[in-house]
Design a protein around this motif. Sequence first.
Motif, PDB file in Angstrom:
ATOM      1  N   LEU A  46      42.264 -28.988  71.554  1.00  0.00           N
ATOM      2  CA  LEU A  46      42.873 -29.405  72.813  1.00  0.00           C
ATOM      3  C   LEU A  46      43.279 -28.172  73.621  1.00  0.00           C
ATOM      4  N   LEU A  54      40.187 -26.471  75.046  1.00  0.00           N
ATOM      5  CA  LEU A  54      39.622 -27.234  76.154  1.00  0.00           C
ATOM      6  C   LEU A  54      40.480 -27.083  77.405  1.00  0.00           C
ATOM      7  N   LEU A  55      41.804 -27.102  77.228  1.00  0.00           N
ATOM      8  CA  LEU A  55      42.685 -26.930  78.377  1.00  0.00           C
ATOM      9  C   LEU A  55      42.503 -25.545  78.981  1.00  0.00           C
ATOM     10  N   CYS A  96      39.842 -23.786  78.894  1.00  0.00           N
ATOM     11  CA  CYS A  96      38.542 -23.726  79.585  1.00  0.00           C
ATOM     12  C   CYS A  96      38.693 -24.186  81.035  1.00  0.00           C
ATOM     13  N   ILE A  97      39.601 -25.122  81.283  1.00  0.00           N
ATOM     14  CA  ILE A  97      39.822 -25.574  82.659  1.00  0.00           C
ATOM     15  C   ILE A  97      40.311 -24.396  83.495  1.00  0.00           C
ATOM     16  N   ARG A 110      39.900 -21.268  82.977  1.00  0.00           N
ATOM     17  CA  ARG A 110      38.818 -20.308  83.180  1.00  0.00           C
ATOM     18  C   ARG A 110      37.895 -20.772  84.300  1.00  0.00           C
ATOM     19  N   ASP A 111      37.513 -22.057  84.280  1.00  0.00           N
ATOM     20  CA  ASP A 111      36.555 -22.546  85.270  1.00  0.00           C
ATOM     21  C   ASP A 111      37.142 -22.566  86.673  1.00  0.00           C
ATOM     22  N   VAL A 112      38.436 -22.897  86.774  1.00  0.00           N
ATOM     23  CA  VAL A 112      39.071 -22.899  88.098  1.00  0.00           C
ATOM     24  C   VAL A 112      39.129 -21.476  88.630  1.00  0.00           C
ATOM     25  N   SER A 133      33.448 -27.986  73.082  1.00  0.00           N
ATOM     26  CA  SER A 133      33.155 -28.916  74.184  1.00  0.00           C
ATOM     27  C   SER A 133      32.191 -29.997  73.734  1.00  0.00           C
ATOM     28  N   PHE A 182      33.912 -32.484  71.559  1.00  0.00           N
ATOM     29  CA  PHE A 182      34.716 -33.450  72.309  1.00  0.00           C
ATOM     30  C   PHE A 182      33.830 -34.548  72.895  1.00  0.00           C
TER      31      PHE A 182
END
Lengths: 483, 483
Positions: free
Chosen positions: A356, A359-360, A362-363, A365-367, A395, A398
């Motif tokens: 978790l 994954l959080l 990664c958000i 990073r992508d933003v 990913s 998930f």
Amino acid sequence: MNYKLMLRVSGRTLLLLSAALLLPLLVSLYYKESPLPFVYAILVVSAIGLPLSFLVRPEKQFFAQEGFVLAGGIWLLFCLFGALPFYFSGFFENYINCFFEIASAFTTTGASVLTDVEVLPRGILFWRSFSSWMGGMGVLVFTLAFLPAMGGRTHNLLRAEATGPVASKLVPKTAQSSKILYMIYIAFTGAEVVCLRLAGMPWFDSWVHTFATVCTGGLSIKNVSIGYYNSPAIEIIITIFMILCSINFAIFFLVITRRLRDVLRSDEFWAFLIILAAATGLVFLNLTLTGSMEGQSSLDTLRHSLFQTASIMSTTGFSTVDFNLWPEFSKMVLIMLMLIGGCAGSTAGGLKVARLLLLLRCIGRDVKKIIHPRSVKVVTLEGKAVEDSTLRRVSTFFFIYVMAIFLTCLIVSLDGFSFTTTFTATLASVSNVGPGLDLVGPLSNYSAFSDLSKATLALCMIIGRLEIFPILLLLSPSSWKRS
Amino acid sequence: MNYKLMLRVSGRTLLLLSAALLLPLLVSLYYKESPLPFVYAILVVSAIGLPLSFLVRPEKQFFAQEGFVLAGGIWLLFCLFGALPFYFSGFFENYINCFFEIASAFTTTGASVLTDVEVLPRGILFWRSFSSWMGGMGVLVFTLAFLPAMGGRTHNLLRAEATGPVASKLVPKTAQSSKILYMIYIAFTGAEVVCLRLAGMPWFDSWVHTFATVCTGGLSIKNVSIGYYNSPAIEIIITIFMILCSINFAIFFLVITRRLRDVLRSDEFWAFLIILAAATGLVFLNLTLTGSMEGQSSLDTLRHSLFQTASIMSTTGFSTVDFNLWPEFSKMVLIMLMLIGGCAGSTAGGLKVARLLLLLRCIGRDVKKIIHPRSVKVVTLEGKAVEDSTLRRVSTFFFIYVMAIFLTCLIVSLDGFSFTTTFTATLASVSNVGPGLDLVGPLSNYSAFSDLSKATLALCMIIGRLEIFPILLLLSPSSWKRS
């Protein structure tokens, strides 16, 4: 694929199983019950296991792929043959029910197809609990040996890397680390038995409930689970051990080696505690504000809230109250905890807090990448950079996790139960929790489902327990080609 | 962040909105209804829009980040001010209800808070449908301008890349491609109006239902949706246009330019058709075998099955029957279709078939990587390799999508409705479908929810429609720093 090796390992697995069956055999003799279910099972299992483990001489080479496939195979073998005592006992409707029950035990899920567990002989009850305890132990080694590192810890524990030949790189380390893990596991077991006994639980009950707690399984020998004892002391003891056993065991390794500063630096550990505290707080507030626990003091409500959130987040599945009757908000909190689960490297199931967190992150990073296209933001866990390949696999994990839930729901929905029943039964199986909501609530069981649904849910438990990839490899045709 | 530009664009957006409001004003005058709700709305919107768009002189530079933030901001502005005619009409309980209704329209969701839509004046009904038609158009340009390419198509359409400065790279191409998309969109609109009129639907009804179909919105002016007309011809026409409008519009571009071979090579197109056909087949079989459509011929059952699966997969949300009464299996199929949604580059919502394909192919890549650790398997879409950064964003998107659903469920569950209601209402909002199951079934509406839930679900619609990232940027503090 090294077939001979697979056969030999299968044989040894069966021998291990028949050795394990000696314990419930002794229990049934001690309580003067019929030992026949276990005698028959031991005979069948050894008859197949012995020739396989001694006659087959495998080649020595052994790769990661075989490790994965073996992991899936061993679990399946245990379930297929571990179901035999249940079958021979005559207390189960058919073999599918036995398979479901033992899969639920081995995968430390804790769901049951029995409408009344209290009529079962003690030997059978012991085997249900003991097999889940073995399952929990299996998960610890399995985590260590076959799963990719969730991040770069400073110590070697849990750094096992699944890609690459296994024999040369892993075995010595695994053997060593396993020992430490086993010792912690056994220490917890001993401590809980003593605590429960001191709190007034009978010896037999203490043992089986301890087995069910430390593996975060949750199979009780009472129809109303821990609620039966109506003892705050017992509830608090079990709460503590449920929480302990859903924390990454590497944390205890750090505690033993007195590296407490590293413990305080563990983000997964903190995230786990924060989520658990937040969930408990939300449930407590919701129950208090809606007046759902009438006649109970605030302290009692808090204790029940903590017990239930800890039970669900640790994916144990014990209950002290019927949370099926709680308001929708509290139930939704529990559903989210079912999805999240405990920490990686523990006996808990679910998505895992470490995943978790990744994954959080990664958000983030992508933003950041959108705002500053040329930025290179590294995702970290426990203070160390996490490799891209690990992030990718998390990913994908998930995605498969969610897809597995929905596809299983599709099959289970053929039984025509409510969406709540179907969805939470599936989620509780994949996440190895046990009880869900509605028809599969904490005071209920899985007996209403069809054989097809039971078999599917049992497979889901194994898929969830093995964290999916070994099962995918087991099913992948290219795994079975001779190279 | 280029604040002056943002203000100017906001102003122009409001002017565009007030121009759009002239159309329902004319409709209300034509039907001799009170034009006041629209007059007031136009006055308010222009009073704010005019000074902003003429007084502010922005700097010229314009980056991707601003594009994303603007996309989110424009959508919010449209909803905040587009709700005004509803508010002034007096048919809505409060402003939150108006905001929900217009957000549902603009985002082409099609959920309603009205218990009886048939009492509304025609001007208001027209604005509901027309605003969703505008929303559909907005999505097409938005897709083109701000979303990363889903794969490397051979033609330029939909290849817009969101990372990197926008002004220099995108605008000329976008303007050109937008024109083609608009022409296809308008052609579909004209064709459907004519077809529906020929099938016997009154002119007004034909227009509003066409608006609601081509944008895959699904707001009907009848309480029982398309079931009201009880006409197989009308149902078949709407089915066809729902399917057409949830196909990637690039496909039609290929058809126009006679590159039919490229159409046949499109994996998303095929995957979409296969999923739709499989879902229809499963629902048809389930309805037939359970005898759920008593008194209907097989052909009728097939027609209803296709209508409903197409309606849900295209995220339109029209209904001809109350699928709330269907067996659980059929409902589960519909829930899965809600999650998947239509094709990328269409007006449909949901996860999108292209993303599903990419995520599925990531599984193949990861499994192969375990078997052959040194293998480099490239994930492709439409025959072209997909960049790692795109795959990463798709994975992150999926995670946020699922998390958004569960977090929203947590808020909505405070209302205390069943898990089925809460979950499907949230899923139907994020995926821009409209109707869910149980209390938010096709013959029902969202009026029972609290204001908090309505506002949350309305935001969910916008988040789903904008495919999450613009909203994340809008919320990210670093977006608002002056560089």
